[in-house]
Design a protein around this motif. Structure first.
Motif, short mmCIF file in Angstrom:
data_model
loop_
_atom_site.label_atom_id
_atom_site.label_comp_id
_atom_site.label_asym_id
_atom_site.label_seq_id
_atom_site.Cartn_x
_atom_site.Cartn_y
_atom_site.Cartn_z
N LYS A 47 43.11 31.12 34.67
CA LYS A 47 44.36 30.96 33.93
C LYS A 47 45.55 31.32 34.83
CE LYS A 47 42.73 30.15 29.62
NZ LYS A 47 42.78 31.14 28.55
N LEU A 48 45.40 32.37 35.63
CA LEU A 48 46.48 32.78 36.54
C LEU A 48 46.73 31.70 37.60
CD1 LEU A 48 45.61 36.56 37.09
CD2 LEU A 48 47.43 35.61 35.66
N ALA A 49 45.66 31.02 38.01
CA ALA A 49 45.80 29.98 39.02
C ALA A 49 46.67 28.84 38.53
CB ALA A 49 44.42 29.45 39.42
N ILE A 50 46.65 28.59 37.22
CA ILE A 50 47.46 27.51 36.64
C ILE A 50 48.94 27.74 36.91
CG2 ILE A 50 48.15 26.43 34.45
CD1 ILE A 50 45.35 27.04 33.40
N VAL A 51 49.35 29.02 36.95
CA VAL A 51 50.76 29.35 37.17
C VAL A 51 50.97 30.04 38.53
CG1 VAL A 51 51.46 29.43 34.74
CG2 VAL A 51 50.38 31.45 35.77
N ASN A 52 50.12 29.66 39.46
CA ASN A 52 50.25 30.09 40.86
C ASN A 52 50.14 31.61 41.05
OD1 ASN A 52 50.76 27.37 41.58
ND2 ASN A 52 52.94 27.63 41.14
N LEU A 53 49.30 32.26 40.23
CA LEU A 53 49.15 33.71 40.34
C LEU A 53 47.71 34.14 40.66
CD1 LEU A 53 51.39 34.87 37.34
CD2 LEU A 53 51.88 35.17 39.79
N LYS A 54 46.89 33.20 41.10
CA LYS A 54 45.49 33.51 41.36
C LYS A 54 45.33 34.66 42.35
CE LYS A 54 41.13 31.43 42.90
NZ LYS A 54 40.46 30.19 43.35
N ASP A 55 46.17 34.68 43.39
CA ASP A 55 46.05 35.71 44.42
C ASP A 55 46.56 37.08 43.96
OD1 ASP A 55 45.00 33.86 46.16
OD2 ASP A 55 46.91 33.37 47.08
N SER A 56 47.14 37.13 42.76
CA SER A 56 47.63 38.41 42.24
C SER A 56 46.50 39.29 41.73
CB SER A 56 48.63 38.17 41.10
OG SER A 56 49.78 37.51 41.57
N LEU A 57 45.35 38.70 41.43
CA LEU A 57 44.21 39.45 40.91
C LEU A 57 43.17 39.60 42.01
CD1 LEU A 57 42.70 40.83 38.65
CD2 LEU A 57 41.99 38.59 37.79
N ARG A 58 43.02 40.82 42.48
CA ARG A 58 42.10 41.11 43.58
C ARG A 58 40.80 41.73 43.06
NH1 ARG A 58 45.53 42.05 48.06
NH2 ARG A 58 47.15 40.44 48.00
N THR A 59 39.71 41.39 43.75
CA THR A 59 38.41 42.01 43.46
C THR A 59 38.11 43.04 44.54
OG1 THR A 59 37.53 40.01 42.39
CG2 THR A 59 35.93 41.63 43.18
N GLU A 60 37.88 44.27 44.13
CA GLU A 60 37.47 45.32 45.06
C GLU A 60 35.96 45.44 44.91
OE1 GLU A 60 39.56 46.47 47.09
OE2 GLU A 60 41.43 45.82 46.14
N GLY B 125 32.25 46.03 44.38
CA GLY B 125 31.49 47.21 44.03
C GLY B 125 32.29 48.27 43.29
N ILE B 126 33.58 48.02 43.10
CA ILE B 126 34.43 49.02 42.45
C ILE B 126 35.08 48.47 41.18
CG2 ILE B 126 36.40 50.57 42.72
CD1 ILE B 126 35.95 50.45 45.75
N GLY B 127 35.95 47.46 41.34
CA GLY B 127 36.64 46.94 40.16
C GLY B 127 37.66 45.88 40.54
N TYR B 128 38.81 45.91 39.86
CA TYR B 128 39.81 44.86 40.03
C TYR B 128 41.21 45.47 40.12
CZ TYR B 128 35.77 42.23 38.46
OH TYR B 128 34.51 41.73 38.34
N ARG B 129 42.10 44.72 40.81
CA ARG B 129 43.46 45.22 41.03
C ARG B 129 44.45 44.08 40.90
NH1 ARG B 129 46.12 46.19 46.20
NH2 ARG B 129 44.14 45.58 47.16
N LEU B 130 45.50 44.30 40.09
CA LEU B 130 46.59 43.34 39.98
C LEU B 130 47.70 43.81 40.91
CD1 LEU B 130 47.45 40.81 38.26
CD2 LEU B 130 48.77 42.42 36.86
N VAL B 131 48.21 42.89 41.75
CA VAL B 131 49.20 43.30 42.74
C VAL B 131 50.55 42.62 42.50
CG1 VAL B 131 47.42 43.70 44.47
CG2 VAL B 131 48.53 41.47 44.36
N THR B 132 51.59 43.27 42.97
CA THR B 132 52.93 42.71 42.93
C THR B 132 53.14 41.82 44.15
OG1 THR B 132 53.72 44.73 44.00
CG2 THR B 132 53.93 44.61 41.61
N ASN B 133 54.25 41.10 44.15
CA ASN B 133 54.52 40.17 45.25
C ASN B 133 54.53 40.85 46.62
OD1 ASN B 133 54.73 37.82 43.73
ND2 ASN B 133 56.88 38.17 43.26
N HIS B 134 55.11 42.04 46.68
CA HIS B 134 55.22 42.71 48.00
C HIS B 134 53.89 43.25 48.49
CE1 HIS B 134 55.49 46.34 45.42
NE2 HIS B 134 55.01 46.95 46.48
N GLU B 135 52.86 43.27 47.58
CA GLU B 135 51.53 43.74 48.00
C GLU B 135 50.63 42.61 48.46
OE1 GLU B 135 50.03 46.80 48.07
OE2 GLU B 135 51.92 47.79 47.67
#
Length: 227
Positions: free
Chosen positions: A201-214, A216-226
């Motif tokens: 769903k995020l990819a539809i609005v060009n935000l796919k890279d905002s959701l990171r997979t860590e 063995g640990i979990g997930y992280r949502l990042v801001t533009n500067h990250e």
């Protein structure tokens, strides 16, 4: 009390589930017209939908996709199929949780109550913002510079948690605890598929890279500067 819509054609299962839910004062509704399941659900506006996979007309996958266009109520799939096949397919289509046949009504009740508690919790802020994006926690709409995308209740709740922990990793165990009351009766695959669905769903609005997979640990949502 909450309204539960049962999409099932087995009279025995319908009777068993209805009897148990009525004991807890839940209102239950069943399908009258198998050619217009999505319309009946939209008109009923239930709090939870229970969905079988094998149905008289179209299968559960078809109807889950159709229902998701008109209703965002949480969906629990009831299936006799193996988790790695039909169940994951159903979750990818828009379901929120599952239970396997034969099942315990106590486990089904626990799943229903977990989803109801999560969805009945009033958000502290109706709108959540990160960067130039805005999540409406009441409608589950994500508004971005690239457009608007409709999320399911689980996707919306998941994104809200990640926004609250922006730029910080949220452990899988913590997501299970917050989203499914600990996930006692939940396979981790369900979480993974829901994350995958949110990322799509995020990819539809060009935000796919905002959701990171860590891994063995979990997930992280990042801001533009990250990024």
């Amino acid at each position: 009390m909450a309204k539960i819509f049962i999409v099932e054609d087995n009279p025995t299962i319908i009777k068993t589930v209805t009897t148990e839910l009525n004991k807890w004062k839940y209102t239950t509704i069943t399908v009258h017209d198998w050619d217009h399941v999505d319309t009946e659900i939209a008109q009923a506006s239930p709090d939870i939908i229970l969905f079988d996979i094998t149905l008289p007309t179209f299968d559960g996958f078809y109807w889950i996709n159709a229902v998701r266009k008109v209703c965002q109520s949480p969906i629990i799939v009831i299936s006799a199929a193996d988790i790695d096949s039909n169940i994951m397919h159903a979750i990818a289509a828009g379901a929120d949780d599952y239970i396997m046949k034969p099942f315990s009504t106590a486990v089904l009740l626990a799943k229903i109550q977990a989803l109801l508690r999560r969805n009945q919790q009033a958000p502290s802020n109706e709108k959540m913002i990160w960067d130039n994006n805005q999540l409406n926690q009441l409608t589950y709409e994500l508004t971005t510079p690239a457009g608007i995308v409709q999320l399911t209740p689980t996707e919306g709740a998941m994104l809200a948690i990640l926004i609250n922990h922006l730029n910080h990793t949220v452990a899988k165990e913590q997501l299970l605890e917050w989203l499914w009351q600990g996930g006692k009766f939940l396979n981790e695959n369900t979480l993974n598929v829901n994350i995958s669905r949110l990322r799509s769903k995020l990819a539809i609005v060009n935000l796919k890279d905002s959701l990171r997979t860590e891994r063995g640990i979990g997930y992280r949502l990042v801001t533009n500067h990250e990024k």
